[in-house]
Enzyme design. Structure first.
Site, PDB file in Angstrom:
ATOM      1  CG  HIS A 126      -5.161   0.705  -3.444  1.00  0.00           C
ATOM      2  ND1 HIS A 126      -4.346   1.222  -2.460  1.00  0.00           N
ATOM      3  CD2 HIS A 126      -5.818  -0.334  -2.866  1.00  0.00           C
ATOM      4  CE1 HIS A 126      -4.524   0.542  -1.346  1.00  0.00           C
ATOM      5  NE2 HIS A 126      -5.402  -0.408  -1.563  1.00  0.00           N
TER       6      HIS A 126
ATOM      7  CE1 TYR B 277      -6.376  -6.520  -7.135  1.00  0.00           C
ATOM      8  CE2 TYR B 277      -6.383  -7.715  -5.059  1.00  0.00           C
ATOM      9  CZ  TYR B 277      -6.246  -6.541  -5.759  1.00  0.00           C
ATOM     10  OH  TYR B 277      -5.976  -5.376  -5.085  1.00  0.00           O
TER      11      TYR B 277
ATOM     12  CG  HIS C 212      -5.700  -8.855   1.072  1.00  0.00           C
ATOM     13  ND1 HIS C 212      -5.990  -9.142  -0.248  1.00  0.00           N
ATOM     14  CD2 HIS C 212      -5.635  -7.500   1.133  1.00  0.00           C
ATOM     15  CE1 HIS C 212      -6.090  -8.025  -0.938  1.00  0.00           C
ATOM     16  NE2 HIS C 212      -5.877  -7.014  -0.115  1.00  0.00           N
TER      17      HIS C 212
ATOM     18  NE  ARG D 151      -3.088  -3.508  -1.435  1.00  0.00           N
ATOM     19  CZ  ARG D 151      -2.449  -4.339  -0.613  1.00  0.00           C
ATOM     20  NH1 ARG D 151      -1.138  -4.427  -0.633  1.00  0.00           N
ATOM     21  NH2 ARG D 151      -3.137  -5.082   0.252  1.00  0.00           N
TER      22      ARG D 151
ATOM     23  CE  LYS E 219      -6.147  -1.322   5.174  1.00  0.00           C
ATOM     24  NZ  LYS E 219      -7.464  -1.662   4.585  1.00  0.00           N
TER      25      LYS E 219
ATOM     26  NE  ARG F 192      -3.462  -2.333   2.797  1.00  0.00           N
ATOM     27  CZ  ARG F 192      -3.124  -3.491   3.373  1.00  0.00           C
ATOM     28  NH1 ARG F 192      -1.899  -3.649   3.879  1.00  0.00           N
ATOM     29  NH2 ARG F 192      -3.983  -4.501   3.449  1.00  0.00           N
TER      30      ARG F 192
END
Length: 299
Positions: free
Chosen positions: A245, A280, A271, A248, A174, A150
């Site tokens: 993004h 995706y 993730h 990414r 995150k 990110r």
């Protein structure tokens, strides 16, 4: 037990900060969603959170639709309130979660935008420039595409986080979760060039630990990275407007197109849930369909 809604919200905020390690931005979003519901409770004459019933939750949902909130916004509000009540149940402030049975609106799946390999090549060519900032821009672009990190994670990288021997970078994701991400030979070469010949000259007398710096030698922020990427798009004469993004998305899409398995891509992207990565697969299927329709003789 004290049922004051303001105090209960503060307890929830502290839970998000201490136990969940959520970012300040995410926490403020939760605070806003719950305060909006508090306004609704006041309108309905509901004094305490334990008095909210499933019917009230349905009325609140109807009110959101009447106010023409977007599906994504409605979904976010319901999810926030469901999490809030789940916390209150865990702490035994309430006995039931009135939002547990409220169905969230199904949102239309928006496929992530990505660059085709030909477009990406043009972009890299545009970044090649024999200047101090040119070396930085190329290193930035190569690292983002090589790792799929990110932009916020990229802005937070420290110089000491780069391991050239193993070709890895330590990334803080995150929830303050850390992971090591690999980068390839092109990013390796661009990073060495930038660090050895450009970063120190750009920094001058400035002192800080961050890998990427701006023209004044200070820490390059997320906003600064976004500006650089959009300027590269203009220089490359690409019609797309690059949002941060996109690199990414491109990283994940190209890996899957080349045969990488979903679990590996999930781990590389950082993730927590596989469902976040599965979007995706829709992109790659759409790409395959377009290729088939364009080139199969009997399509």
């Amino acid at each position: 037990m004290d049922q004051n809604p303001t105090k209960l919200l503060q307890l929830f905020i502290e839970y998000l900060q201490i136990e969940k390690h959520y970012s300040e931005y995410t926490i403020e979003q939760y605070r806003k969603e719950i305060n909006d519901f508090y306004l609704f409770m006041n309108e309905q004459g509901i004094k305490e959170l334990e008095n909210v019933e499933y019917f009230d939750a349905r009325v609140f949902l109807t009110r959101l639709h009447e106010q023409e909130y977007a599906r994504a916004s409605v979904s976010k509000k319901i999810s926030s309130l469901r999490s809030f009540y789940r916390f209150l149940m865990r702490e035994k402030y309430v006995k039931e979660n009135p939002f547990s049975m409220v169905s969230q609106p199904k949102s239309n799946v928006r496929l992530p935008k990505f660059f085709y390999e030909e477009e990406l090549q043009v972009l890299f060519e545009a970044a090649h420039e024999p200047t101090l900032l040119g070396a930085r821009n190329l290193a930035l672009l190569e690292l983002l595409y090589a790792t799929g990190i990110r932009v916020s994670e990229c802005a937070d990288i420290h110089l000491k986080d780069i391991d050239f021997h193993l070709s890895t970078v330590l990334v803080r994701g995150k929830g303050k979760k850390e992971r090591y991400v690999l980068f390839g030979s092109h990013a390796h070469e661009a990073l060495e060039e930038y660090i050895n010949n450009s970063r120190g000259k750009l920094m001058g007398s400035a002192e800080h630990p961050y890998l990427f710096v701006n023209a004044r030698g200070k820490h390059l922020t997320v906003r600064g990275i976004r500006y650089i990427l959009n300027e590269l798009i203009k220089k490359a004469s690409l019609t797309n407007k690059m949002h941060p993004h996109m690199l990414r998305h491109t990283f994940a899409t190209h890996l899957l197109n080349q045969g990488a398995d979903l679990r590996t891509v999930q781990e590389l992207l950082g993730h927590e849930h596989l469902s976040s990565t599965q979007v995706y697969t829709h992109v790659t299927k759409e790409h395959l369909k377009k290729t088939y329709m364009a080139h199969h003789p009997r399509a």
